[in-house]
Design a protein around this motif. Sequence first.
Motif, PDB file in Angstrom:
ATOM      1  N   LYS A 257       1.045  -0.715  -9.457  1.00  0.00           N
ATOM      2  CA  LYS A 257       0.072   0.375  -9.603  1.00  0.00           C
ATOM      3  C   LYS A 257      -1.091  -0.056 -10.502  1.00  0.00           C
ATOM      4  CE  LYS A 257       0.376   5.293 -10.807  1.00  0.00           C
ATOM      5  NZ  LYS A 257      -0.675   5.714  -9.906  1.00  0.00           N
TER       6      LYS A 257
ATOM      7  N   LEU B  45       4.777  -3.047  -0.135  1.00  0.00           N
ATOM      8  CA  LEU B  45       3.631  -2.152  -0.016  1.00  0.00           C
ATOM      9  C   LEU B  45       2.779  -2.569   1.181  1.00  0.00           C
ATOM     10  CD1 LEU B  45       0.838  -3.676  -0.971  1.00  0.00           C
ATOM     11  CD2 LEU B  45       1.550  -3.033  -3.227  1.00  0.00           C
TER      12      LEU B  45
ATOM     13  N   GLY C  29       4.788   2.708  -7.443  1.00  0.00           N
ATOM     14  CA  GLY C  29       3.817   1.667  -7.099  1.00  0.00           C
ATOM     15  C   GLY C  29       4.453   0.305  -6.895  1.00  0.00           C
ATOM     16  N   ARG C  30       5.672   0.292  -6.373  1.00  0.00           N
ATOM     17  CA  ARG C  30       6.384  -0.980  -6.242  1.00  0.00           C
ATOM     18  C   ARG C  30       6.369  -1.513  -4.810  1.00  0.00           C
ATOM     19  NH1 ARG C  30       8.148   1.258 -10.799  1.00  0.00           N
ATOM     20  NH2 ARG C  30       8.830  -0.139 -12.452  1.00  0.00           N
ATOM     21  N   LEU C  31       6.637  -2.838  -4.688  1.00  0.00           N
ATOM     22  CA  LEU C  31       6.760  -3.483  -3.383  1.00  0.00           C
ATOM     23  C   LEU C  31       8.064  -3.041  -2.713  1.00  0.00           C
ATOM     24  CD1 LEU C  31       5.807  -7.205  -4.233  1.00  0.00           C
ATOM     25  CD2 LEU C  31       4.318  -5.414  -3.397  1.00  0.00           C
TER      26      LEU C  31
ATOM     27  N   THR D 157       2.782   2.470  -1.149  1.00  0.00           N
ATOM     28  CA  THR D 157       3.799   1.730  -1.907  1.00  0.00           C
ATOM     29  C   THR D 157       5.084   2.535  -2.006  1.00  0.00           C
ATOM     30  OG1 THR D 157       3.277   2.700  -4.071  1.00  0.00           O
ATOM     31  CG2 THR D 157       1.951   0.802  -3.378  1.00  0.00           C
ATOM     32  N   ARG D 158       6.134   1.860  -2.465  1.00  0.00           N
ATOM     33  CA  ARG D 158       7.347   2.575  -2.840  1.00  0.00           C
ATOM     34  C   ARG D 158       7.075   3.350  -4.124  1.00  0.00           C
ATOM     35  NH1 ARG D 158      11.083  -1.482  -4.288  1.00  0.00           N
ATOM     36  NH2 ARG D 158      12.691   0.081  -4.566  1.00  0.00           N
TER      37      ARG D 158
ATOM     38  N   THR E 235       5.833  -8.086   0.448  1.00  0.00           N
ATOM     39  CA  THR E 235       7.100  -7.858  -0.237  1.00  0.00           C
ATOM     40  C   THR E 235       7.377  -9.038  -1.160  1.00  0.00           C
ATOM     41  OG1 THR E 235       9.407  -7.198   0.054  1.00  0.00           O
ATOM     42  CG2 THR E 235       8.580  -8.895   1.564  1.00  0.00           C
TER      43      THR E 235
ATOM     44  N   THR F  59      -3.293  -1.631  -7.914  1.00  0.00           N
ATOM     45  CA  THR F  59      -3.717  -0.795  -6.778  1.00  0.00           C
ATOM     46  C   THR F  59      -4.635   0.337  -7.236  1.00  0.00           C
ATOM     47  OG1 THR F  59      -1.665   0.490  -6.884  1.00  0.00           O
ATOM     48  CG2 THR F  59      -1.715  -1.368  -5.347  1.00  0.00           C
TER      49      THR F  59
ATOM     50  N   PHE G 267      -3.718   1.930  -0.153  1.00  0.00           N
ATOM     51  CA  PHE G 267      -2.403   1.334  -0.428  1.00  0.00           C
ATOM     52  C   PHE G 267      -1.301   2.338  -0.197  1.00  0.00           C
ATOM     53  CE2 PHE G 267      -5.572  -0.742  -3.057  1.00  0.00           C
ATOM     54  CZ  PHE G 267      -5.308  -2.081  -2.846  1.00  0.00           C
TER      55      PHE G 267
ATOM     56  N   ARG H 161      10.177  -7.005  -6.568  1.00  0.00           N
ATOM     57  CA  ARG H 161      10.142  -5.632  -6.036  1.00  0.00           C
ATOM     58  C   ARG H 161      10.343  -4.593  -7.123  1.00  0.00           C
ATOM     59  NH1 ARG H 161      13.384  -7.989  -1.983  1.00  0.00           N
ATOM     60  NH2 ARG H 161      15.211  -6.797  -2.678  1.00  0.00           N
TER      61      ARG H 161
END
Length: 448
Positions: A132, A155, A151-153, A147-148, A121, A135, A145, A127
Amino acid sequence: MAHSEPRPFRAAAPSAPLAGRLGVPGDKSISHRALMFGAIAVGTTEIAGLLEGEDVLRTAAAMRALGAEVERTGPGAWRVAGRGAGGLVEPADVLDMGNSGTAARLLLGLLSGHPLFAVMTGDASLRRRPMKRVTDPLSATGAQFWTREGGRLPLAVRGAADPLPIDYVLPVASAQVKSACLLAGLCAPGTTRVVEREPTRDHTENMLRHFGATVAVEDTPEGRVVTLEGQPELAAAPVLVPGDPSSAAFPIVAALLVPGSRVVVENVGLNPLRTGLFTTLREMGAALSIENARIAGGEPVGDIVAEHAELRGVEVPPGRAPSMIDEYPVLAVAAAAARGVTRMRGLAELRVKESDRLSATAALLAANGVRAEIEGDDLIVHGTGGAIPGGGTVETHMDHRIAMAALVMGLAARAPVAVDDAAFIDTSFPGFAALMNGLAGGAAIGPA
């Protein structure tokens, strides 16, 4: 370290010209890499001149959590006992990368090649930043992976037990994505190959060679091709971290803008893929010279002498952006004082930095009486040809470089310039205000 309370600051014209010699904090890019490579090398790596800002301390903590022994032995002096490539262990807790996109993206590359599970995080700014872009290519190693959205932290990553080498053409110029792919390739048998259409900073390649990896770089019709032979024996090697050219930019531009100034910034990294700002300032008429040029730890280094000069507007080509991506806010301040119009082209990448740095830079100028507009991915600055009006308060959007650029502008403006929050400056340039005040011979920058 959470910043709950904003720290408003202001900068006013100094009572005397800026003068003196100074060192700036160690290069952030090289500091992150020195800790990471020390952690995956065999033996003990001694590091001198490490940047001890929050971003780098997060990397030190992450390497410790992954099983390396990391200790500070003095100011800027660190010792890392490594575990060898492929030897990192599963962390017991979440890895918090704070504000550092570099640390987060490079570490994802390292984790991809290790058969372990980790969660990462960062702070509110990190964040929001896209992961992406790393990843996606790293998934080709066999790593997984979660993720949110976007492709966000935060993750989660599960590294590959038998990582595969990557062959990847970078869709955008990004040293972070290139580096993540190369770091993943350290644990994979065979050759990892990354193609970049525009050359980006090559600290990862230089340091991999310094630690004993085989890295080849070739310019081809397809672009610059970087290849890494997988599963090398990385051996501990001493690292002397040069001063960060992105940090040196602030006292240098201040010296160019404050009449009568002459400042020498010692031991600055002069990697040609990082010095686009200095090239651009010279085109604008800046009095910049290099003394004591040398090589340290695989990187070119020297002392930069900056003297006050009348600047003129120029067109900055888009191909130069990767070599000065962090310096556009302070270049915009130089352009604000120049005679004529400066057009900085091809700045799409600035929209996904610590803030939307393109909009934030334009707003910084507008708040202080300088005409600027964004056309597509270009920033156009109409120089005042002299003293900048100033008098505004700048929204920093938790971005250290916007904060420092605004404070440099205050030194060269008719009216003081304020920033809503200077707390984040410590992520890259601890002691910034004290150092600038030392050059000014008094308190030109301080709490608002």
